[in-house]
Design an enzyme around this catalytic site. Structure first.
Site, mmCIF file in Angstrom:
data_model
loop_
_atom_site.group_PDB
_atom_site.id
_atom_site.type_symbol
_atom_site.label_atom_id
_atom_site.label_comp_id
_atom_site.label_asym_id
_atom_site.label_seq_id
_atom_site.Cartn_x
_atom_site.Cartn_y
_atom_site.Cartn_z
ATOM 1 N N THR A 186 0.752 -1.268 0.202
ATOM 2 C CA THR A 186 0.049 -0.057 -0.200
ATOM 3 C C THR A 186 0.901 1.315 0.047
ATOM 4 O O THR A 186 0.349 2.351 -0.378
ATOM 5 C CB THR A 186 -1.008 0.151 1.207
ATOM 6 O OG1 THR A 186 -0.113 -0.085 2.386
ATOM 7 C CG2 THR A 186 -2.041 -1.235 1.022
ATOM 8 N N LYS A 187 2.199 1.334 0.229
ATOM 9 C CA LYS A 187 3.179 2.228 0.125
ATOM 10 C C LYS A 187 4.318 1.972 -0.173
ATOM 11 O O LYS A 187 4.995 0.985 0.406
ATOM 12 C CB LYS A 187 2.683 2.954 1.461
ATOM 13 C CG LYS A 187 3.661 4.495 1.280
ATOM 14 C CD LYS A 187 3.683 5.459 2.477
ATOM 15 C CE LYS A 187 4.329 6.524 2.374
ATOM 16 N NZ LYS A 187 4.211 7.351 3.597
ATOM 17 N N LEU A 238 7.008 0.218 2.132
ATOM 18 C CA LEU A 238 6.831 0.754 3.479
ATOM 19 C C LEU A 238 5.717 0.429 4.299
ATOM 20 O O LEU A 238 5.594 0.676 5.652
ATOM 21 C CB LEU A 238 6.992 2.433 3.292
ATOM 22 C CG LEU A 238 8.011 2.960 2.489
ATOM 23 C CD1 LEU A 238 7.771 4.415 2.391
ATOM 24 C CD2 LEU A 238 9.396 2.820 3.503
ATOM 25 N N SER A 239 4.717 0.168 3.519
ATOM 26 C CA SER A 239 3.450 -0.640 4.207
ATOM 27 C C SER A 239 2.663 -1.573 3.266
ATOM 28 O O SER A 239 2.752 -1.264 2.058
ATOM 29 C CB SER A 239 2.614 0.897 4.727
ATOM 30 O OG SER A 239 1.412 0.277 5.493
ATOM 31 N N CYS A 240 2.095 -2.230 3.897
ATOM 32 C CA CYS A 240 1.026 -3.275 3.184
ATOM 33 C C CYS A 240 0.166 -3.722 4.111
ATOM 34 O O CYS A 240 -0.069 -3.799 5.287
ATOM 35 C CB CYS A 240 2.121 -4.446 2.682
ATOM 36 S SG CYS A 240 2.441 -5.508 4.057
#
Length: 400
Positions: A61-62, A70-72
């Site tokens: 997601t990022k 960085l994010s998921c």
């Protein structure tokens, strides 16, 4: 963007839950009901419905400008498994490190019920902003979302009955010890000696965390922790090592080491293409302070400069200007069969390769053996045990 009727989403949602139940027999029924209650696609507005309800794949997601994730949204089967390990009960107070999409916090809110409290924290305000919007839209506005370093915990709402960490943690900060009640559970992906394991801990009256289960997992690393070191062994082609702050490793001593003659040792132990070998690494960390990780680029492998068993994720022993890493060679025969061994470089490379073969033999005596872990804060008065892995904030022991 998600473009489908609610009926289609409901069908895919139900199918995801069925697949999770099949892949994890014995899943606690409250976790199953929470999975059924929370529509995952509402937390992934930029994913297709097929992506949102695929239980076997993470959804990034990022991403940073250099391509680092960085994010998921974590793999749904792993999400379910970690919640099962957490043993959440109605009315409990839960602290989550790593807000992600907000989906896991919504599941926690279902598990704690109206009398419980869920606090989720993330250091990235963009992530917490999106999580807050998704939680409100899905009907979970009671979840408290904090933009702060999760390593600090949440002293305002502490103590907590349970703590769950959904980012890769290289350390266990003091706040997580002190803000968890005695008898409380902490489930986190913990990284040491270059490898990661999910661990379900229970806090004793003495403040020490003791594991009840250890399992494979992988997560985006926590941003604020600087406990793992990364150094270049070779720049072109690229080869890196990953090691902990308590290890006596000077990367400068290893410069040019891979250009020295290679020596090899072979264990006589064989594996097939589907046999897991991660236990070699895990078991070696219990007794050997020289264990770390090597990461060889595809170019390094194709040039035969560095050929680890798994190119980007294999155990390595380092001592002074010498190193040895896990490797394999295919044996003759119609069916694929590989002998495990080690390649060494430097003046003590062969001795380290033989030492790594010793770890292979130890693992082979019981390939299914599972370790027990303890973690104690460094503020504790108790002396640090032998073979402990000493982080900035805690000391970890691995025993078999």
């Amino acid at each position: 963007m998600t473009t489908a009727t609610p009926g289609t989403a409901a069908e895919l949602h139900a199918g995801m839950v069925k697949k999770i139940i099949r892949s994890r027999p014995g899943l606690d029924s409250p976790v199953v009901e929470a999975l059924r209650a929370v529509p995952r696609h509402l937390f992934l507005p930029d994913a297709t419905l097929d992506e949102a309800y695929n239980p076997y794949k993470a959804v990034i997601t990022k991403t940073a400008s250099d391509g680092t994730h960085l994010s998921c949204a974590s793999v749904a089967t792993l999400v379910a498994g970690m919640l099962d390990e957490l043993h959440v009960r109605p009315g409990e107070r839960i602290f989550e490190v790593g807000a992600g999409t907000g989906y896991n916090a919504a599941l926690l809110a279902e598990l704690t019920g109206p009398d419980g409290l869920v606090v989720t924290a993330d250091i990235d305000e963009e992530i917490t902003g999106q999580a807050s919007i998704a939680l409100a839209a899905a009907g979970y506005s009671g979840v408290r979302v904090l933009t702060r370093d999760g390593a600090l915990g949440d002293e305002t709402n502490a103590p907590f009955d349970k703590i769950i960490v959904t980012v890769g943690a290289c350390d266990i900060p003091d706040a997580w010890f002190t803000q968890l009640v005695p008898g409380g559970r902490m489930v986190l992906p913990l990284r040491w000696r270059g490898q990661t394991r999910g661990v379900a801990f229970v806090k004793g009256d003495d403040g020490v965390l003791r594991s009840e289960s250890v399992f494979l997992c992988g997560f985006v690393p926590m941003i604020s922790q600087g406990v793992e070191r990364v150094a270049m062994l070779h720049t072109n082609p690229l080869v890196q090592i990953h090691y902990d702050i308590d290890q006596d490793i000077d990367p400068a001593q290893l410069t040019g080491g891979l250009d020295t003659p290679r020596t090899s040792a072979w264990s006589g132990i064989t594996v097939g293409p589907q046999d897991p070998i991660d236990g070699i690494w895990l078991r070696a960390t219990a007794t050997d302070p020289a264990v770390c990780r090597i990461n060889a680029s595809p170019d390094a492998v194709s040039a035969d400069l560095c050929t680890p068993f798994i190119p980007n994720l294999s155990p390595t022993l380092i001592a002074g200007s010498s190193l040895a890493y896990l490797t394999k060679r295919r044996l003759d025969g119609a069916d694929p069969l590989y002998e495990l061994g080690a390649h060494g470089h430097g003046p003590d490379g062969h001795a380290l390769a033989e030492r790594l073969c010793g770890h292979i033999h130890t693992w082979n005596t019981d390939r299914k053996a599972r370790p027990s872990l303890t973690a104690m804060p460094l503020t504790a008065q108790a002396s640090i045990p032998n073979h402990a892995i000493v982080k900035k904030d805690c000391a970890i022991t691995v025993t078999y």
